[in-house]
Write a protein that holds these residues in place. Sequence first.
Motif, PDB file in Angstrom:
ATOM      1  N   ALA A  44      37.714  31.693  51.733  1.00  0.00           N
ATOM      2  CA  ALA A  44      37.388  32.798  52.630  1.00  0.00           C
ATOM      3  C   ALA A  44      38.142  34.071  52.267  1.00  0.00           C
ATOM      4  CB  ALA A  44      37.713  32.397  54.075  1.00  0.00           C
ATOM      5  N   ALA A  45      39.419  33.930  51.851  1.00  0.00           N
ATOM      6  CA  ALA A  45      40.245  35.103  51.540  1.00  0.00           C
ATOM      7  C   ALA A  45      40.147  35.513  50.077  1.00  0.00           C
ATOM      8  CB  ALA A  45      41.708  34.799  51.878  1.00  0.00           C
ATOM      9  N   GLN A  46      39.407  34.742  49.251  1.00  0.00           N
ATOM     10  CA  GLN A  46      39.288  34.998  47.814  1.00  0.00           C
ATOM     11  C   GLN A  46      40.665  35.072  47.154  1.00  0.00           C
ATOM     12  OE1 GLN A  46      36.709  38.613  47.886  1.00  0.00           O
ATOM     13  NE2 GLN A  46      35.153  37.309  46.951  1.00  0.00           N
ATOM     14  N   SER A  47      41.518  34.109  47.496  1.00  0.00           N
ATOM     15  CA  SER A  47      42.882  34.083  46.983  1.00  0.00           C
ATOM     16  C   SER A  47      43.064  32.962  45.968  1.00  0.00           C
ATOM     17  CB  SER A  47      43.880  33.893  48.135  1.00  0.00           C
ATOM     18  OG  SER A  47      45.176  33.626  47.643  1.00  0.00           O
ATOM     19  N   ALA A  48      43.409  33.337  44.737  1.00  0.00           N
ATOM     20  CA  ALA A  48      43.667  32.343  43.693  1.00  0.00           C
ATOM     21  C   ALA A  48      44.915  31.532  44.033  1.00  0.00           C
ATOM     22  CB  ALA A  48      43.841  33.035  42.343  1.00  0.00           C
ATOM     23  N   ALA A  49      45.917  32.195  44.627  1.00  0.00           N
ATOM     24  CA  ALA A  49      47.159  31.499  44.964  1.00  0.00           C
ATOM     25  C   ALA A  49      46.933  30.439  46.032  1.00  0.00           C
ATOM     26  CB  ALA A  49      48.210  32.502  45.428  1.00  0.00           C
ATOM     27  N   VAL A 101      42.970  32.964  35.178  1.00  0.00           N
ATOM     28  CA  VAL A 101      42.519  33.945  34.178  1.00  0.00           C
ATOM     29  C   VAL A 101      41.135  34.471  34.537  1.00  0.00           C
ATOM     30  CG1 VAL A 101      41.830  34.235  31.761  1.00  0.00           C
ATOM     31  CG2 VAL A 101      43.923  32.988  32.325  1.00  0.00           C
ATOM     32  N   TRP A 102      40.258  33.569  34.965  1.00  0.00           N
ATOM     33  CA  TRP A 102      38.897  33.978  35.337  1.00  0.00           C
ATOM     34  C   TRP A 102      38.924  34.953  36.508  1.00  0.00           C
ATOM     35  CZ3 TRP A 102      35.928  33.638  39.757  1.00  0.00           C
ATOM     36  CH2 TRP A 102      34.571  33.930  39.595  1.00  0.00           C
ATOM     37  N   MET A 103      39.727  34.689  37.523  1.00  0.00           N
ATOM     38  CA  MET A 103      39.804  35.557  38.685  1.00  0.00           C
ATOM     39  C   MET A 103      40.439  36.903  38.330  1.00  0.00           C
ATOM     40  SD  MET A 103      40.611  33.109  41.965  1.00  0.00           S
ATOM     41  CE  MET A 103      40.060  34.401  43.064  1.00  0.00           C
ATOM     42  N   ALA A 104      41.374  36.889  37.387  1.00  0.00           N
ATOM     43  CA  ALA A 104      41.984  38.146  36.944  1.00  0.00           C
ATOM     44  C   ALA A 104      40.953  39.030  36.266  1.00  0.00           C
ATOM     45  CB  ALA A 104      43.144  37.857  35.998  1.00  0.00           C
ATOM     46  N   LEU A 109      39.925  41.112  45.087  1.00  0.00           N
ATOM     47  CA  LEU A 109      41.037  41.520  45.930  1.00  0.00           C
ATOM     48  C   LEU A 109      41.126  40.563  47.121  1.00  0.00           C
ATOM     49  CD1 LEU A 109      43.298  43.540  46.562  1.00  0.00           C
ATOM     50  CD2 LEU A 109      41.626  44.867  47.883  1.00  0.00           C
ATOM     51  N   PRO A 110      42.164  39.721  47.181  1.00  0.00           N
ATOM     52  CA  PRO A 110      42.281  38.750  48.286  1.00  0.00           C
ATOM     53  C   PRO A 110      42.699  39.421  49.584  1.00  0.00           C
ATOM     54  CG  PRO A 110      44.202  38.628  46.877  1.00  0.00           C
ATOM     55  CD  PRO A 110      43.257  39.601  46.214  1.00  0.00           C
ATOM     56  N   GLN A 111      42.518  38.687  50.694  1.00  0.00           N
ATOM     57  CA  GLN A 111      42.921  39.177  52.017  1.00  0.00           C
ATOM     58  C   GLN A 111      44.384  38.819  52.248  1.00  0.00           C
ATOM     59  OE1 GLN A 111      40.220  37.548  54.918  1.00  0.00           O
ATOM     60  NE2 GLN A 111      38.393  38.143  53.748  1.00  0.00           N
ATOM     61  N   TRP A 174      46.879  41.598  41.710  1.00  0.00           N
ATOM     62  CA  TRP A 174      47.778  41.076  40.679  1.00  0.00           C
ATOM     63  C   TRP A 174      48.913  40.203  41.216  1.00  0.00           C
ATOM     64  CZ3 TRP A 174      46.217  40.466  36.065  1.00  0.00           C
ATOM     65  CH2 TRP A 174      45.265  41.326  35.533  1.00  0.00           C
ATOM     66  N   PRO A 175      49.514  40.514  42.372  1.00  0.00           N
ATOM     67  CA  PRO A 175      50.533  39.585  42.893  1.00  0.00           C
ATOM     68  C   PRO A 175      49.969  38.184  43.148  1.00  0.00           C
ATOM     69  CG  PRO A 175      50.730  41.707  43.973  1.00  0.00           C
ATOM     70  CD  PRO A 175      49.449  41.748  43.188  1.00  0.00           C
TER      71      PRO A 175
END
Length: 218
Positions: A44-49, A101-104, A109-111, A174-175
Amino acid sequence: MAGGCCGGCEVPPSTSDTSWRRVLWIALVINAGMFAVEIIAGVAAQSAALKADALDFLGDSANYAISLGVAGLALRWRARAALLKGASLLVLGLWVLGSTVWMALAGTLPQAETMGVIGVIALIANLACAVMLWRHRDGDANRRSVWICSRNDAIGNIAVVAAAVGVFGTGTGWPDIAVAAILAGLGVSGGWQIVRQARGELREVAQSMTAPSTIKPT
């Protein structure tokens, strides 16, 4: 280990005690629940982390389940289970690196708000597991693998919260990408540590099986 044991009379591991099993069951429930929470929030937040951390929770759930399954078995079986877990952690870490790498490259931009809230919840969950597992951190590769995963999780959750602050402050993803890469690196490093110790234990068992008996005929 005694040379004449032949791999079948290892000393029963302390992992068979009631306290160890109880801690593993609690950690299993916590990690399985947090996997569901983080994977939904990560998408939902599009966060790779967050997604990387969710996969780590999934891996840990399998880790605890396998540890429960082999608790009380001979060293060779516990070492084989640890070898499987270590190899899985290596593969998972490499997969997360590729996904990051793909998401970079995609530039998503995550929430930050969702990352921060879920990150804090996950940190509390992993700190609780780490505290419970602290006194069980030493021992064979199977037991040590559980502690390594819990330690990595707590470190990773602190990094996720820091990434949320970074995304909010910089307005870039980027973070989030950096933290996902760190989590993947921890997974690869932890997996290699587990594999290395498990292989050593398997060599020890093999040597005990081939060692000549020290008992002389009368």
